[in-house]
Design a protein around this motif. Structure first.
Motif, PDB file in Angstrom:
ATOM      1  N   MET A   1       0.807  -1.239   0.075  1.00  0.00           N
ATOM      2  CA  MET A   1      -0.001   0.087  -0.043  1.00  0.00           C
ATOM      3  C   MET A   1       0.911   1.312  -0.044  1.00  0.00           C
ATOM      4  SD  MET A   1      -2.832  -1.218   2.664  1.00  0.00           S
ATOM      5  CE  MET A   1      -3.610   0.190   3.042  1.00  0.00           C
TER       6      MET A   1
ATOM      7  N   ALA B   1       1.710   3.375  -2.413  1.00  0.00           N
ATOM      8  CA  ALA B   1       1.174   4.236  -3.381  1.00  0.00           C
ATOM      9  C   ALA B   1       0.234   4.796  -2.489  1.00  0.00           C
ATOM     10  CB  ALA B   1       0.544   3.468  -4.434  1.00  0.00           C
ATOM     11  N   ILE B   2      -0.725   4.509  -1.888  1.00  0.00           N
ATOM     12  CA  ILE B   2      -1.687   5.336  -1.129  1.00  0.00           C
ATOM     13  C   ILE B   2      -1.195   6.128  -0.117  1.00  0.00           C
ATOM     14  CG2 ILE B   2      -3.987   5.189   0.301  1.00  0.00           C
ATOM     15  CD1 ILE B   2      -4.304   2.265  -0.970  1.00  0.00           C
ATOM     16  N   PHE B   3      -0.422   5.926   0.601  1.00  0.00           N
ATOM     17  CA  PHE B   3       0.277   6.743   1.496  1.00  0.00           C
ATOM     18  C   PHE B   3       1.442   7.439   1.206  1.00  0.00           C
ATOM     19  CE2 PHE B   3      -2.196   3.537   3.635  1.00  0.00           C
ATOM     20  CZ  PHE B   3      -2.893   4.349   4.407  1.00  0.00           C
ATOM     21  N   GLU B   4       1.266   8.409   0.105  1.00  0.00           N
ATOM     22  CA  GLU B   4       2.690   8.831  -0.449  1.00  0.00           C
ATOM     23  C   GLU B   4       3.364   9.382   0.660  1.00  0.00           C
ATOM     24  OE1 GLU B   4       1.187  12.174  -2.981  1.00  0.00           O
ATOM     25  OE2 GLU B   4      -0.275  10.967  -3.875  1.00  0.00           O
TER      26      GLU B   4
ATOM     27  N   HIS C   1       4.420  11.224   2.380  1.00  0.00           N
ATOM     28  CA  HIS C   1       4.247  12.632   2.774  1.00  0.00           C
ATOM     29  C   HIS C   1       4.453  13.783   1.770  1.00  0.00           C
ATOM     30  CE1 HIS C   1       2.476  12.238   6.575  1.00  0.00           C
ATOM     31  NE2 HIS C   1       3.337  11.400   7.024  1.00  0.00           N
TER      32      HIS C   1
ATOM     33  N   SER D   1      13.110   8.596   8.953  1.00  0.00           N
ATOM     34  CA  SER D   1      11.940   8.409   9.831  1.00  0.00           C
ATOM     35  C   SER D   1      10.936   7.421   9.050  1.00  0.00           C
ATOM     36  CB  SER D   1      10.884   9.849   9.869  1.00  0.00           C
ATOM     37  OG  SER D   1      10.419   9.909   8.479  1.00  0.00           O
TER      38      SER D   1
ATOM     39  N   HIS E   1       4.801   2.955  10.962  1.00  0.00           N
ATOM     40  CA  HIS E   1       4.082   3.550  12.202  1.00  0.00           C
ATOM     41  C   HIS E   1       2.945   2.906  12.562  1.00  0.00           C
ATOM     42  CE1 HIS E   1       6.673   6.834  13.285  1.00  0.00           C
ATOM     43  NE2 HIS E   1       6.433   7.396  12.314  1.00  0.00           N
ATOM     44  N   LYS E   2       1.973   2.339  11.741  1.00  0.00           N
ATOM     45  CA  LYS E   2       0.605   1.845  12.309  1.00  0.00           C
ATOM     46  C   LYS E   2       1.139   0.654  12.610  1.00  0.00           C
ATOM     47  CE  LYS E   2      -3.200   0.227  12.423  1.00  0.00           C
ATOM     48  NZ  LYS E   2      -4.058   0.794  13.510  1.00  0.00           N
TER      49      LYS E   2
ATOM     50  N   SER F   1       4.043  -0.751  13.722  1.00  0.00           N
ATOM     51  CA  SER F   1       4.446  -0.401  15.284  1.00  0.00           C
ATOM     52  C   SER F   1       3.589  -0.471  16.359  1.00  0.00           C
ATOM     53  CB  SER F   1       5.401   0.778  15.340  1.00  0.00           C
ATOM     54  OG  SER F   1       6.255   1.121  14.113  1.00  0.00           O
ATOM     55  N   SER F   2       2.449   0.488  16.097  1.00  0.00           N
ATOM     56  CA  SER F   2       1.572   0.667  17.198  1.00  0.00           C
ATOM     57  C   SER F   2       0.630  -0.363  17.514  1.00  0.00           C
ATOM     58  CB  SER F   2       0.879   1.970  16.990  1.00  0.00           C
ATOM     59  OG  SER F   2       0.032   2.116  15.865  1.00  0.00           O
TER      60      SER F   2
ATOM     61  N   LEU G   1      -1.250  -6.618   3.940  1.00  0.00           N
ATOM     62  CA  LEU G   1      -0.420  -5.848   5.177  1.00  0.00           C
ATOM     63  C   LEU G   1      -0.876  -6.438   6.537  1.00  0.00           C
ATOM     64  CD1 LEU G   1       0.914  -3.188   5.635  1.00  0.00           C
ATOM     65  CD2 LEU G   1      -1.364  -2.092   5.958  1.00  0.00           C
TER      66      LEU G   1
ATOM     67  N   SER H   1      -1.522   8.586  -7.540  1.00  0.00           N
ATOM     68  CA  SER H   1      -1.954   7.183  -7.083  1.00  0.00           C
ATOM     69  C   SER H   1      -3.261   7.263  -6.326  1.00  0.00           C
ATOM     70  CB  SER H   1      -0.791   6.621  -6.300  1.00  0.00           C
ATOM     71  OG  SER H   1      -0.347   7.605  -5.397  1.00  0.00           O
ATOM     72  N   SER H   2      -3.507   8.494  -5.703  1.00  0.00           N
ATOM     73  CA  SER H   2      -4.456   8.471  -4.633  1.00  0.00           C
ATOM     74  C   SER H   2      -5.063  10.086  -5.074  1.00  0.00           C
ATOM     75  CB  SER H   2      -4.013   8.473  -3.271  1.00  0.00           C
ATOM     76  OG  SER H   2      -5.074   8.837  -2.517  1.00  0.00           O
TER      77      SER H   2
ATOM     78  N   LEU I   1      -5.533  13.149  -0.183  1.00  0.00           N
ATOM     79  CA  LEU I   1      -4.144  13.342   0.616  1.00  0.00           C
ATOM     80  C   LEU I   1      -4.767  14.015   1.933  1.00  0.00           C
ATOM     81  CD1 LEU I   1      -1.601  12.206   0.541  1.00  0.00           C
ATOM     82  CD2 LEU I   1      -0.803  14.425  -0.020  1.00  0.00           C
TER      83      LEU I   1
ATOM     84  N   ASP J   1       6.702  13.522  12.252  1.00  0.00           N
ATOM     85  CA  ASP J   1       7.131  12.245  11.958  1.00  0.00           C
ATOM     86  C   ASP J   1       6.972  11.314  13.266  1.00  0.00           C
ATOM     87  OD1 ASP J   1       8.833  13.057  13.450  1.00  0.00           O
ATOM     88  OD2 ASP J   1      10.658  12.598  12.058  1.00  0.00           O
TER      89      ASP J   1
ATOM     90  N   ASN K   1       5.163   8.876  16.137  1.00  0.00           N
ATOM     91  CA  ASN K   1       4.004   7.851  15.906  1.00  0.00           C
ATOM     92  C   ASN K   1       2.647   8.416  16.208  1.00  0.00           C
ATOM     93  OD1 ASN K   1       2.521   5.206  17.148  1.00  0.00           O
ATOM     94  ND2 ASN K   1       4.351   4.526  16.272  1.00  0.00           N
TER      95      ASN K   1
ATOM     96  N   SER L   1       1.632  10.340  13.094  1.00  0.00           N
ATOM     97  CA  SER L   1       1.343   9.142  11.800  1.00  0.00           C
ATOM     98  C   SER L   1       0.357   8.222  11.962  1.00  0.00           C
ATOM     99  CB  SER L   1       2.601   8.574  11.893  1.00  0.00           C
ATOM    100  OG  SER L   1       3.837   9.039  11.502  1.00  0.00           O
ATOM    101  N   ASN L   2       0.019   7.902  13.206  1.00  0.00           N
ATOM    102  CA  ASN L   2      -1.381   7.188  13.387  1.00  0.00           C
ATOM    103  C   ASN L   2      -2.688   7.708  12.865  1.00  0.00           C
ATOM    104  OD1 ASN L   2      -0.638   4.066  13.971  1.00  0.00           O
ATOM    105  ND2 ASN L   2       0.490   4.952  15.544  1.00  0.00           N
TER     106      ASN L   2
ATOM    107  N   TYR M   1      -2.785   8.191   9.420  1.00  0.00           N
ATOM    108  CA  TYR M   1      -3.060   6.887   8.910  1.00  0.00           C
ATOM    109  C   TYR M   1      -4.412   6.559   8.821  1.00  0.00           C
ATOM    110  CZ  TYR M   1      -3.149   1.798   7.739  1.00  0.00           C
ATOM    111  OH  TYR M   1      -3.439   0.506   7.497  1.00  0.00           O
TER     112      TYR M   1
ATOM    113  N   GLN N   1      -6.357   8.553   6.457  1.00  0.00           N
ATOM    114  CA  GLN N   1      -6.013   8.453   5.189  1.00  0.00           C
ATOM    115  C   GLN N   1      -6.786   7.324   4.684  1.00  0.00           C
ATOM    116  OE1 GLN N   1      -3.544  10.255   3.101  1.00  0.00           O
ATOM    117  NE2 GLN N   1      -4.685   9.215   1.650  1.00  0.00           N
TER     118      GLN N   1
ATOM    119  N   ASN O   1      -9.641   6.665   1.716  1.00  0.00           N
ATOM    120  CA  ASN O   1      -9.253   5.985   0.824  1.00  0.00           C
ATOM    121  C   ASN O   1     -10.165   5.003   0.147  1.00  0.00           C
ATOM    122  OD1 ASN O   1      -6.804   6.767  -0.996  1.00  0.00           O
ATOM    123  ND2 ASN O   1      -5.763   6.555   0.701  1.00  0.00           N
TER     124      ASN O   1
END
Lengths: 283, 280
Positions: free
Chosen positions: A99, A101-104, A106, A123, A129-130, A132-133, A168, B73-74, B77, B88, B90, B93-94, B97, B100, B104
């Motif tokens: 996946m 491509a979807i999460f360019e 940043h 980083s 990150h997902k 990891s958590s 995933l 691609s998407s 955003l 950056d 966690n 980012s979560n 995520y 997003q 999507n």
């Protein structure tokens, strides 16, 4: 009179032509279809990384994961009455991420920074990150953090190889299982060994355990989940992550959890027998 | 915030009671009061702000750009910025995520297609100015409002550009703009709810104190058709995290199903209200 030809480079007089064996006819790509209620065979090994307090290595098909646990390590700074716990999940730079491509990643600036740095990015990406958590949430209830004041426990998960098609959730599932085995290897006190299972439900109500690829998902999958359990601790659910195409009703949800439990128990049995065997080998 | 052992035990026990008592006397399915305003950013296609009584505040702006469909691609955003946290980290980012991935998978990107070559790409920029509890619920509500109030300029050039390559041109009359989500469409943007588990009870929209004593937490998606993925768990506190039972999962599912519809209704009534575009 010597009649040797001196104008050309001739090979040695006893040279013979190379003969290649006849080419094997290419066998048709026989992709054995895994029965829906079976888990793919896995390879487990602990203690490969010697400078970590605990480590585990796992191979399933083309997925290779290595986990190292550092801790309990003393911390600097002010007193804390329980250990702090952190997980870092990382793909090696050459491994393609699902996946992606979807999460360019940043923005262009971070991409440019990554390409100028030979070690790849500095980083983690959103997916890393997902996961990891997810691993952190799954393992947190099992660890007796209050036994380790003034210390920190860090888990580093590295994906050494992975197919681009790998799902995933499937990757997250194996990462949790491998991490909890590494945790056992480190000797950190735990309530139970966490194991997880990954299940996909199909439109006709069947459940596929350990579905590896995304290919059938669009065609027949309605929902899938990876659920982590403490199997010997009342089967408590410690981690849940679901993805579904449409609405997710209670029956689907509980059937996902039930089947994941079944798979996690199978993995738990494998982990248990591995640990027993490694104890016998040590003696 | 750190609770003393006595406070923690009192709060935990009152939340684990049957029926539970929440510190602010809410029912388990009740949200904290909030104040929402919409369409106040002049330079963005849609915007919304939500403030809670404890000072938590979130602003979301939606902007659009015309792109060649083949190159991206998407088409959506999301970018999240939380004050006091690194981008950056966690935590951020979560949040990113979750927003997003739900957009999507549950946003019909067909509405963004302009011509056979070009599409709108939507940029959802979220800023959390202040938060006390886990801000995902707040972010999701604000994003919902911002997407509901987004309008895109009206296309005046030809829709079919397969034979003749043509850059899309737009009407410069903003009154002619079309809403991103047509008023008569059945589709609504997806929402995310945060649920906390204490004892055998589940609570929607937990406050900071409730999070502190919670044993586990869940992030649950909702759309008009019902509960959707993600259905994930998350540790809302770093102390006394415990595993959940199947009962908790089912209870949380029912809870979100029960209050999701009301939340949608309330948000839609805010989005309809055109008058409130001066907030300063």
């Amino acid at each position: 009179m010597n009649v040797q030809d001196r104008r050309r480079l001739l090979g040695p007089p006893n040279a013979r032509l190379l003969v290649f064996g006849s080419r094997q006819p290419e066998t048709a790509d026989t992709q054995t279809v895994k029965p829906a209620d079976e888990i793919r065979p896995m390879f487990l090994k602990t203690g490969l990384i010697t400078n970590a307090n605990g480590s585990a290595y796992l191979e399933v098909d083309n997925t290779i994961i290595s986990v190292s646990v550092f801790g309990p390590r003393p911390i600097r700074g002010s007193f804390i009455d329980r250990a702090s716990f952190a997980v870092e999940f990382k793909f090696l730079p050459y491994v393609s991420q699902p996946m992606e491509a979807i999460f360019e990643c940043h923005n262009e600036a971070s991409k440019a920074a990554a390409s100028s740095n030979l070690n790849g990015r500095s980083s983690l990406t959103g997916i890393e990150h997902k996961i990891s958590s997810f691993i952190e949430t799954s393992l947190l209830p099992s660890i007796l953090l209050e036994k380790y004041p003034k210390s920190s426990i860090d888990i580093f998960v590295t994906v050494i190889a992975n197919d681009a098609q790998t799902n995933l959730l499937n990757l997250a599932n194996w990462a949790v299982n491998c991490s909890s085995l590494a945790l056992v290897d480190s000797g950190i006190e735990c309530k139970d060994v966490v194991t997880s299972g990954h299940v996909r439900l199909t439109a006709n109500g069947n459940a596929i355990l350990d579905p590896a690829s995304n290919s059938e998902r669009k065609a027949e999958g309605v929902a899938e989940a990876v659920v982590s359990f403490m199997n010997y601790h009342n089967n408590e659910i410690v981690g849940i992550w679901t993805e579904s195409e449409g609405a997710l009703d209670e029956t689907n949800l509980s059937s996902l959890i039930e089947h994941s439990k079944k798979m996690s128990r199978q993995i738990r049995a494998a982990v248990n027998s591995y640990m027993l065997e490694s104890v016998h080998n040590d003696d | 915030m750190k609770l003393s052992p006595a406070e923690r035990s009192y709060l935990h026990d009152s939340l684990a009671l049957q029926p539970p008592i929440r510190p602010d006397a809410r029912s388990p399915a009740q949200f904290r009061p909030l104040e929402a305003s919409i369409s106040f950013l002049p330079s963005s296609n849609g915007s919304a702000r939500i403030r809670l009584s404890d000072g938590s505040e979130c602003i979301v702006s939606v902007k659009s750009k015309v792109v060649l469909t083949a190159n991206v691609s998407s088409l959506i955003l999301v970018d999240v910025d939380v004050s006091g946290y690194r981008d950056d980290s966690n935590f951020v980012s979560n949040l990113n995520y979750h927003l997003q991935s739900i957009l999507n998978s549950h946003f019909p990107t067909a509405v963004l297609r302009l011509t056979s070559r070009y599409s709108f790409k939507i940029f959802v920029d979220c800023v959390v100015l202040l938060h006390t509890s886990y801000p995902l619920g707040l972010l999701s509500l604000t994003t919902y409002l911002a997407l509901k109030t987004t309008s895109l300029p009206k296309l005046v050039s030809e829709v079919n550009d397969e034979e003749v390559e043509e850059q899309p041109t737009f009407s410069d009359d903003w009154d002619q703009s079309t809403p991103l989500i047509p008023t008569n469409s059945t589709f609504q943007p997806p929402l995310l709810f945060v649920v906390a588990v204490v004892g055998d009870n589940v609570f929607i929209d937990p406050s900071r104190e409730e999070q502190e004593v919670s044993e586990n937490g869940m992030i649950i998606g909702y759309e008009t058709q019902g509960v959707i993925s993600p259905f994930n768990n998350i540790s809302l506190s770093d102390r006394e995290v415990k595993g959940m039972k199947l009962l908790h999962v089912i209870k949380a599912h029912l809870l979100v199903k029960k209050c999701g519809e009301e939340v949608l209704k309330a948000l839609n009534s805010v989005a309809k209200d055109e008058g409130g575009n001066a907030i300063f």
